[in-house]
Design an enzyme around this catalytic site. Structure first.
Site, PDB file in Angstrom:
ATOM      1  N   ARG A  71       0.845  -1.203   0.000  1.00 41.41           N
ATOM      2  CA  ARG A  71       0.000   0.000   0.000  1.00 41.41           C
ATOM      3  C   ARG A  71       0.879   1.251   0.000  1.00 41.41           C
ATOM      4  O   ARG A  71       0.643   2.184  -0.759  1.00 41.41           O
ATOM      5  CB  ARG A  71      -0.920  -0.007   1.214  1.00 41.41           C
ATOM      6  CG  ARG A  71      -2.278  -0.645   0.971  1.00 41.41           C
ATOM      7  CD  ARG A  71      -2.217  -2.034   0.354  1.00 41.41           C
ATOM      8  NE  ARG A  71      -3.520  -2.647   0.273  1.00 41.41           N
ATOM      9  CZ  ARG A  71      -4.087  -3.359   1.264  1.00 41.41           C
ATOM     10  NH1 ARG A  71      -3.416  -3.598   2.394  1.00 41.41           N
ATOM     11  NH2 ARG A  71      -5.292  -3.859   1.102  1.00 41.41           N
ATOM     12  N   ASP A  87      -0.282  -6.227  -3.681  1.00 40.61           N
ATOM     13  CA  ASP A  87      -1.685  -5.918  -3.392  1.00 40.61           C
ATOM     14  C   ASP A  87      -2.236  -5.140  -4.581  1.00 40.61           C
ATOM     15  O   ASP A  87      -1.539  -4.929  -5.587  1.00 40.61           O
ATOM     16  CB  ASP A  87      -1.821  -5.136  -2.069  1.00 40.61           C
ATOM     17  CG  ASP A  87      -3.087  -5.551  -1.326  1.00 40.61           C
ATOM     18  OD1 ASP A  87      -4.176  -5.399  -1.918  1.00 40.61           O
ATOM     19  OD2 ASP A  87      -2.997  -6.030  -0.182  1.00 40.61           O
ATOM     20  N   HIS A  98      -6.936  -9.116  -4.281  1.00 36.11           N
ATOM     21  CA  HIS A  98      -5.880  -8.128  -3.999  1.00 36.11           C
ATOM     22  C   HIS A  98      -4.808  -8.151  -5.088  1.00 36.11           C
ATOM     23  O   HIS A  98      -3.608  -8.099  -4.786  1.00 36.11           O
ATOM     24  CB  HIS A  98      -5.268  -8.381  -2.621  1.00 36.11           C
ATOM     25  CG  HIS A  98      -6.172  -8.007  -1.482  1.00 36.11           C
ATOM     26  ND1 HIS A  98      -6.388  -6.704  -1.093  1.00 36.11           N
ATOM     27  CD2 HIS A  98      -6.943  -8.761  -0.664  1.00 36.11           C
ATOM     28  CE1 HIS A  98      -7.237  -6.672  -0.059  1.00 36.11           C
ATOM     29  NE2 HIS A  98      -7.599  -7.909   0.203  1.00 36.11           N
ATOM     30  N   ASP A 125      -7.120 -13.902   1.029  1.00 44.25           N
ATOM     31  CA  ASP A 125      -8.159 -13.144   1.742  1.00 44.25           C
ATOM     32  C   ASP A 125      -8.998 -12.321   0.768  1.00 44.25           C
ATOM     33  O   ASP A 125      -8.552 -11.981  -0.328  1.00 44.25           O
ATOM     34  CB  ASP A 125      -7.507 -12.210   2.776  1.00 44.25           C
ATOM     35  CG  ASP A 125      -6.522 -11.254   2.132  1.00 44.25           C
ATOM     36  OD1 ASP A 125      -5.806 -11.673   1.193  1.00 44.25           O
ATOM     37  OD2 ASP A 125      -6.463 -10.077   2.543  1.00 44.25           O
ATOM     38  N   GLU A 126     -10.191 -11.990   1.198  1.00 46.90           N
ATOM     39  CA  GLU A 126     -11.008 -10.955   0.588  1.00 46.90           C
ATOM     40  C   GLU A 126     -11.001 -10.996  -0.944  1.00 46.90           C
ATOM     41  O   GLU A 126     -10.591 -10.039  -1.597  1.00 46.90           O
ATOM     42  CB  GLU A 126     -10.525  -9.582   1.068  1.00 46.90           C
ATOM     43  CG  GLU A 126     -10.645  -9.420   2.571  1.00 46.90           C
ATOM     44  CD  GLU A 126     -10.174  -8.058   3.064  1.00 46.90           C
ATOM     45  OE1 GLU A 126     -10.812  -7.503   3.956  1.00 46.90           O
ATOM     46  OE2 GLU A 126      -9.142  -7.551   2.565  1.00 46.90           O
ATOM     47  N   TRP A 183      -7.007 -13.993  11.072  1.00 46.15           N
ATOM     48  CA  TRP A 183      -7.119 -12.526  11.157  1.00 46.15           C
ATOM     49  C   TRP A 183      -8.525 -12.046  11.458  1.00 46.15           C
ATOM     50  O   TRP A 183      -8.712 -10.997  12.064  1.00 46.15           O
ATOM     51  CB  TRP A 183      -6.582 -11.876   9.885  1.00 46.15           C
ATOM     52  CG  TRP A 183      -7.472 -11.946   8.671  1.00 46.15           C
ATOM     53  CD1 TRP A 183      -7.569 -12.985   7.792  1.00 46.15           C
ATOM     54  CD2 TRP A 183      -8.358 -10.936   8.186  1.00 46.15           C
ATOM     55  NE1 TRP A 183      -8.469 -12.690   6.801  1.00 46.15           N
ATOM     56  CE2 TRP A 183      -8.970 -11.426   7.010  1.00 46.15           C
ATOM     57  CE3 TRP A 183      -8.693  -9.648   8.622  1.00 46.15           C
ATOM     58  CZ2 TRP A 183      -9.900 -10.697   6.274  1.00 46.15           C
ATOM     59  CZ3 TRP A 183      -9.625  -8.909   7.885  1.00 46.15           C
ATOM     60  CH2 TRP A 183     -10.215  -9.437   6.723  1.00 46.15           C
ATOM     61  N   TYR A 206      -4.073  -5.593  14.974  1.00 46.20           N
ATOM     62  CA  TYR A 206      -3.895  -4.828  13.739  1.00 46.20           C
ATOM     63  C   TYR A 206      -3.419  -3.440  14.165  1.00 46.20           C
ATOM     64  O   TYR A 206      -4.183  -2.645  14.719  1.00 46.20           O
ATOM     65  CB  TYR A 206      -5.209  -4.752  12.957  1.00 46.20           C
ATOM     66  CG  TYR A 206      -5.368  -5.858  11.927  1.00 46.20           C
ATOM     67  CD1 TYR A 206      -4.856  -7.130  12.156  1.00 46.20           C
ATOM     68  CD2 TYR A 206      -6.018  -5.620  10.719  1.00 46.20           C
ATOM     69  CE1 TYR A 206      -4.999  -8.143  11.211  1.00 46.20           C
ATOM     70  CE2 TYR A 206      -6.165  -6.626   9.771  1.00 46.20           C
ATOM     71  CZ  TYR A 206      -5.658  -7.883  10.024  1.00 46.20           C
ATOM     72  OH  TYR A 206      -5.793  -8.875   9.091  1.00 46.20           O
ATOM     73  N   ASP A 250      -2.700  -0.890  12.516  1.00 45.09           N
ATOM     74  CA  ASP A 250      -3.238   0.299  11.833  1.00 45.09           C
ATOM     75  C   ASP A 250      -4.386   0.894  12.648  1.00 45.09           C
ATOM     76  O   ASP A 250      -4.704   2.079  12.506  1.00 45.09           O
ATOM     77  CB  ASP A 250      -3.686  -0.011  10.392  1.00 45.09           C
ATOM     78  CG  ASP A 250      -4.617  -1.202  10.276  1.00 45.09           C
ATOM     79  OD1 ASP A 250      -4.541  -2.121  11.125  1.00 45.09           O
ATOM     80  OD2 ASP A 250      -5.427  -1.235   9.328  1.00 45.09           O
ATOM     81  N   TRP A 284      -0.782  -2.685   8.426  1.00 45.22           N
ATOM     82  CA  TRP A 284      -1.338  -2.342   7.104  1.00 45.22           C
ATOM     83  C   TRP A 284      -1.151  -0.855   6.888  1.00 45.22           C
ATOM     84  O   TRP A 284      -1.450  -0.055   7.779  1.00 45.22           O
ATOM     85  CB  TRP A 284      -2.828  -2.717   7.040  1.00 45.22           C
ATOM     86  CG  TRP A 284      -3.064  -4.178   7.255  1.00 45.22           C
ATOM     87  CD1 TRP A 284      -3.525  -4.791   8.380  1.00 45.22           C
ATOM     88  CD2 TRP A 284      -2.852  -5.232   6.298  1.00 45.22           C
ATOM     89  NE1 TRP A 284      -3.604  -6.149   8.178  1.00 45.22           N
ATOM     90  CE2 TRP A 284      -3.202  -6.449   6.916  1.00 45.22           C
ATOM     91  CE3 TRP A 284      -2.395  -5.257   4.979  1.00 45.22           C
ATOM     92  CZ2 TRP A 284      -3.104  -7.687   6.269  1.00 45.22           C
ATOM     93  CZ3 TRP A 284      -2.302  -6.480   4.328  1.00 45.22           C
ATOM     94  CH2 TRP A 284      -2.654  -7.678   4.963  1.00 45.22           C
ATOM     95  N   GLU A 308      -2.278   1.588   4.560  1.00 44.16           N
ATOM     96  CA  GLU A 308      -3.072   2.508   3.723  1.00 44.16           C
ATOM     97  C   GLU A 308      -2.880   3.972   4.147  1.00 44.16           C
ATOM     98  O   GLU A 308      -2.760   4.855   3.290  1.00 44.16           O
ATOM     99  CB  GLU A 308      -4.567   2.171   3.810  1.00 44.16           C
ATOM    100  CG  GLU A 308      -4.980   0.922   3.058  1.00 44.16           C
ATOM    101  CD  GLU A 308      -4.979  -0.318   3.935  1.00 44.16           C
ATOM    102  OE1 GLU A 308      -4.204  -0.373   4.915  1.00 44.16           O
ATOM    103  OE2 GLU A 308      -5.755  -1.255   3.626  1.00 44.16           O
TER     104      GLU A 308
HETATM  105  C1  ACM Z   1      -6.598  -8.900   5.817  1.00 37.57           C
HETATM  106  O1  ACM Z   1      -6.597  -8.051   6.714  1.00 37.57           O
HETATM  107  N1  ACM Z   1      -7.299  -8.717   4.730  1.00 37.57           N
HETATM  108  C2  ACM Z   1      -5.832 -10.116   5.939  1.00 37.57           C
END
Ligand code: ACM
Length: 539
Positions: free
Chosen positions: A146, A175, A246, A312-313, A379, A404, A406, A454, A456
């Site tokens: 990021r 990502d 991602h 993920d996601e 997570w 996390y 962040d 993370w 961002e």
């Molecule tokens: C994540 O926070 N998407 C692993």
């Protein structure tokens, strides 16, 4: 003078006497076989800080002796400091290195500088410490996708990890917003995929843009340097290539990797804002071969047993609409798009296992069944980790509700670009990686824990430092020390030890969040974040 009780993470057993060992120009640093890495590190690091030669022979002024003792745990150590000399014994080379970190802390905060202050005397308190870690995986995940962290910054973080006895760098290299590792056979991944023309400043809802290109990547030689620098510090670097979601940066570089029958992937750019991109990899043979090529180069660079494949996601909307993806579902008699994701992950599970490696992925990968050796980064709370451990998979606990980094550290208005829940230093200190629901046998599958950074809203090293520290110190103690149950942990005592630790972080130049709140230049007035109001975890 630092007292033995100021050491972070807290050692298992420590006793002290009212006596000292004085270091001087005659102090020798004498290492037995197998102690070479720690010897080199001590001479380079303490040599620079103290200006003392720490000669490799007995000098007559008392020595620091390094040896290995097979009776100790591999990562354990015993440190004996007496007025006549110092003996550091490690169960293995790693234990010796962690013992050297304790030794440095005992010398005081100025031992964390890179040159001596004038007139400084160097003495160690007479102590006997016996110590070993609770977990074998004590990790930090750095998201360099990021916001790119230049190589120098990564090497610095490896030093910061070592100072906290952390031993796994989970390196989130790709990502939607950037691809950060050179892959020789697919040069556009970095030529095109490693930079974006502008960046959302603040969280997604913010109207602000940083209207300048952002990017960067590590050459393969940079990666070799990072991996070797980490190994010298007994840190394993676990690379992550995030698939099949991602992946917009990779698709922007190679449009054929995307779902070309439902979206014009030639029009895609490396993503410039935050969230979860709908543009995911197409489940084609071409994509599999492409990523096998990526992983082949990666395995050459990273000796780590584990290789992280993300997982993920991954939004399924494009697969629902794609005739190619639907044909795949039919071809392999899969139930649906979730089955397709599982098929994708299983392909690389088998592929890595055939090459002697183990797959690790975010807990979504559990949804389709995994090979025996695969492991899970839990997570989305503890649930994925509990399910994985019960199914016999190893687990690294890193629930977003707890670790996390962040997430904001205080509810105050001054917190820079506030993200997520309020997770204070005390919350992290009371984080328990092993959920009570697990039986002792199941709990053995919790091989460790990691904190995730993370980036961002962390556009530079100072912002990363601010979010990561001081909470990483609390996390280090959770991962290393045999702390009691969360409610019984003595946070007041930890905070008192932090007084010494802040001075170490100052000497290291870490831009941590001060206990009293952000300094004026650490604030970001008016930049929108994504605060979440809600109860603290487990309450
Ligand atoms: C994540 O926070 N998407 C692993």
């Amino acid at each position: 003078m630092t007292e033995v009780t100021d050491v972070i993470p807290l050692p298992q057993h420590a006793t002290s006497q009212d006596a000292y060992f004085d270091l001087g120009p005659d102090t020798g640093l004498v290492a037995d076989d197998g102690a070479g890495r720690t010897e080199r590190w001590l001479r380079a690091t303490l040599g620079a800080a103290t200006g003392l030669p720490l000669a490799p022979a007995t000098g007559g002024g008392g020595d620091i002796r390094l040896s290995l003792d097979g009776g100790l745990a591999t990562e354990g150590y015993r440190l004996d400091i007496a007025p006549t000399g110092v003996h550091l014994a490690g169960g293995g080379p790693a234990g010796l290195f962690w013992g050297a970190q304790t030794l440095r802390q005992l010398l005081g905060p100025d031992a964390f500088r890179r040159a001596p202050l004038p007139g400084r005397r160097w003495r160690l308190p007479a102590v006997r410490i016996q110590d070993a870690p609770r977990f074998g995986w004590r990790g930090l995940m750095l998201d360099v996708a990021r916001h790119f962290m230049p190589k120098e910054g990564v090497l610095r973080y490896l030093d910061l990890m070592a100072a906290h006895k952390l031993n796994v760098l989970h390196f989130h290299l790709t990502d939607d917003q950037g691809w950060r590792v050179e892959i020789k056979r697919h040069p556009r991944l970095t030529e095109h995929g490693s930079w974006r023309s502008r960046t959302k400043f603040g969280h997604r809802a913010s109207p602000l843009w940083e209207d300048k290109p952002h990017g960067g990547y590590y050459t393969q030689d940079d990666i070799r340097e990072i991996v070797a620098y980490a190994a010298e510090r007994h840190i394993t670097v676990v690379p992550e290539i995030d698939v099949p979601g991602h992946s917009q940066a990779a698709i922007a570089a190679y449009p054929e990797l995307g779902n070309t029958d439902v979206v014009d992937t030639t029009a895609l750019a490396v993503w410039d804002t935050w969230g979860i991109s709908p543009n995911v990899l197409a489940p084609t043979d071409n994509t599999l071969r492409f990523y096998e090529g990526v992983f082949e180069e990666l395995l050459e660079l990273f000796p780590s047993e584990f290789v992280h494949i993300g997982g993920d996601e991954c939004p399924k909307d494009q697969w629902r609409r794609s005739a190619t993806a639907q044909a795949r579902i039919e071809e392999f008699a899969l139930a649906d798009e979730d089955g397709l994701q599982a098929w994708f992950i299983q392909h690389f599970d088998t592929w890595l296992a055939a090459r002697g490696r183990r797959l690790i992925g975010w807990d979504e990968i559990l949804e389709g069944g995994l090979a025996k050796g695969a492991a899970v980064s839990s997570w989305r709370g503890y649930a994925g980790g509990i399910a994985a451990a019960r199914a016999g998979h190893d687990v690294v606990m890193c629930p977003e509700q707890q670790v996390y980094l962040d997430h904001r550290q205080h509810a105050g208005e001054d917190e820079p670009v506030p993200i997520g829940f309020v997770r204070t230093l005390e919350d992290v200190y009371r984080f328990e990686p092993v959920p009570a629901e697990l039986t002792p046998k199941e709990a053995e599958h919790v091989i460790g824990t990691q904190a995730n950074v993370w980036t961002e809203v962390m556009e530079d090293q100072q912002r990363v430092d601010y979010q990561t520290f001081p909470r990483l110190a609390a996390f280090a103690e959770v991962s290393w020390s045999a702390l009691p149950a969360p409610d019984e942990r003595d946070f007041d005592a930890f905070e008192r030890r932090m007084a010494a630790h802040y001075r170490r972080l100052d000497a290291l130049g870490v831009a941590y969040r001060p206990p009293g709140g952000p300094l004026p230049w650490q604030r970001r007035p008016g930049v929108l974040g994504r605060p979440i109001d809600g109860p603290p975890p487990n309450k």
